[in-house]
Design an enzyme around this catalytic site. Structure first.
Site, mmCIF file in Angstrom:
data_model
loop_
_atom_site.group_PDB
_atom_site.id
_atom_site.type_symbol
_atom_site.label_atom_id
_atom_site.label_comp_id
_atom_site.label_asym_id
_atom_site.label_seq_id
_atom_site.Cartn_x
_atom_site.Cartn_y
_atom_site.Cartn_z
ATOM 1 N N GLY A 132 0.829 -1.196 0.000
ATOM 2 C CA GLY A 132 0.000 0.000 0.000
ATOM 3 C C GLY A 132 0.862 1.243 0.000
ATOM 4 N N ILE A 158 -7.903 0.236 -7.211
ATOM 5 C CA ILE A 158 -7.617 1.162 -8.308
ATOM 6 C C ILE A 158 -8.862 1.987 -8.653
ATOM 7 C CG2 ILE A 158 -6.755 1.404 -10.652
ATOM 8 C CD1 ILE A 158 -4.765 0.277 -8.502
ATOM 9 N N GLU A 243 -1.043 15.128 -5.577
ATOM 10 C CA GLU A 243 -2.060 14.121 -5.277
ATOM 11 C C GLU A 243 -2.633 14.348 -3.881
ATOM 12 O OE1 GLU A 243 -2.481 9.297 -4.441
ATOM 13 O OE2 GLU A 243 -0.678 10.077 -5.408
ATOM 14 N N GLY A 340 -29.484 12.937 14.797
ATOM 15 C CA GLY A 340 -30.058 11.873 15.603
ATOM 16 C C GLY A 340 -30.160 10.588 14.802
ATOM 17 N N GLY A 365 -2.100 7.654 1.124
ATOM 18 C CA GLY A 365 -1.181 7.623 2.264
ATOM 19 C C GLY A 365 -1.960 7.755 3.561
ATOM 20 N N THR A 366 -1.840 6.780 4.451
ATOM 21 C CA THR A 366 -2.598 6.806 5.696
ATOM 22 C C THR A 366 -2.165 7.973 6.587
ATOM 23 O OG1 THR A 366 -0.996 5.431 6.881
ATOM 24 C CG2 THR A 366 -2.736 4.282 5.651
#
Length: 378
Positions: A132, A158, A243, A340, A365-366
């Site tokens: 990843g 992808i 990006e 609610g 990217g995390t």
């Protein structure tokens, strides 16, 4: 929000044309696209007709020859319309730029004009089942042969994978396990050996088609290599700031949209004999969100300006992606709470916005990777 000085009159006129086009060609079809799991090709062609594809690519290749601020307007208005469907961030801001910045003249003239009209939809193929954020571990193999390369491997997650007509692929040439053996290739998605797998059933972003792709003895001619052999990882690092800023732009606008519809709802919804808005807790939550959104827009505009001036650093882009994706999740979650039980019902837009927000802290990217990148600049 504060008045924004980022955009001039030409930008504002373009924004109005995008809004007008969306009212006719996008908003009425969002629910259909959510159900079908992809955006219609007719919409992509309509975007091409409206000058919304490849706005910052030179005119000689079919683009508009404008600046990235026009790309940003498209991203903002797409999110403000309440959809993640048409993945302009991939098509306009990533794939087109790889082809333009590193492709041969033949490749540029073959694909960019088609991408500008919507005839060809682009996909970027980096992530793999076992790889990843750590792009140095790409396993897709490109074996040199007479006249080109034979690619074998697979990609996953992808975006535009089902609709895609042209793909930029990261693959490894040679046996070196490091970054120096990674190269980039561009190919049509209709060539022998290129197989589109299943459309992935995602929690959110359902109208944005996401797929698995497979390459089996797929021939790519030498001229379809982007840039130099072994430079692919460097190119990816060079393109990541744009990006990640594109993701940040979408996140900020999506957070604003969630806030806007929440304000409308609490002013209409009544409980205990008065509007939900009239409760002090509601006002305090909304005031806090409004302050964060105000700061977010100011920061985002500074980042966009820096990118246009080619001054946005990798760690600054990572910080933008981190902050605005986290903000989006926070804002949408707080807004859903004000609905609610109805906030958890699919027929309410806030439910979709909540589902769509979560992946923003993962793709591109995390958040954890963003923190690591930022820490390297300290």
């Amino acid at each position: 929000m504060l008045a924004r000085s980022l955009y001039n009159e030409d930008h504002q006129l373009f924004r109005e044309s995008v809004k007008k086009m969306y009212d006719k060609e996008l908003v009425p079809f969002v629910e259909q696209w959510e159900t079908e799991g992809l955006v219609s090709r007719e919409f992509w062609r309509a975007c091409g007709d409206n000058g919304m594809l490849l706005p910052d690519i030179p005119e000689q290749y079919g683009g508009m020859g404008l600046d990235f601020k026009f790309n940003a307007i498209i991203l903002e208005e797409t999110a403000l319309a309440g959809t993640t469907g048409p993945a302009f961030g991939v098509h306009n801001d990533i794939v087109a730029h790889y082809i333009h910045n590193y492709g041969s003249e033949k490749v540029k003239h073959e694909w960019l004009p088609k991408m500008a009209t919507g005839e060809a939809i682009g996909a970027i193929c980096m992530s793999e089942p076992s790889t990843g954020s750590d792009l140095k571990e790409v396993r897709t193999k490109a074996t040199p042969v007479d006249g080109g390369f034979i690619l074998n491997g697979s990609k996953t997650f992808i975006t535009n994978g089902i609709n895609a007509d042209v793909a930029v692929i990261a693959a490894r040439v040679g046996d070196d396990s490091g970054a120096k053996s990674i190269s980039l290739f561009v190919t049509g998605c209709d060539v022998d050996g290129f197989t589109k797998g299943r459309k992935l059933d995602k929690v959110g972003n359902r109208s944005s088609d996401t797929a698995e792709l497979f390459f089996e003895d797929m021939f790519v001619p030498t001229e379809n290599m982007l840039g130099k052999q072994g430079e692919g990882f460097i190119y990816m690092m060079q393109e990541l700031p744009q990006e990640r800023l594109s993701i940040a732009i979408s996140c900020q606008a999506a957070a604003q949209h969630a806030y806007d519809i929440a304000v409308d709802y609490v002013k209409e919804r009544r409980a205990f004999g008065k509007a939900v808005f009239d409760f002090q807790n509601t006002k305090f939550v909304l005031a806090n969100l409004k302050a964060q959104l105000q700061v977010g827009w100011a920061h985002l505009d500074a980042c966009i300006e820096a990118l246009v001036e080619k001054k946005l650093s990798t760690n600054e882009a990572a910080a933008a992606k981190l902050w605005h994706s986290e903000l989006r999740c926070k804002v949408v979650d707080d807004c859903l709470q004000m609905f609610g039980g109805y906030g958890y019902i699919e027929e309410y837009e806030i439910a979709r916005l909540w589902r769509d927000a979560r992946v923003m802290r993962i793709y591109g990217g995390t958040s954890e990777i963003m923190k690591d990148l930022i820490s390297r600049s300290i």
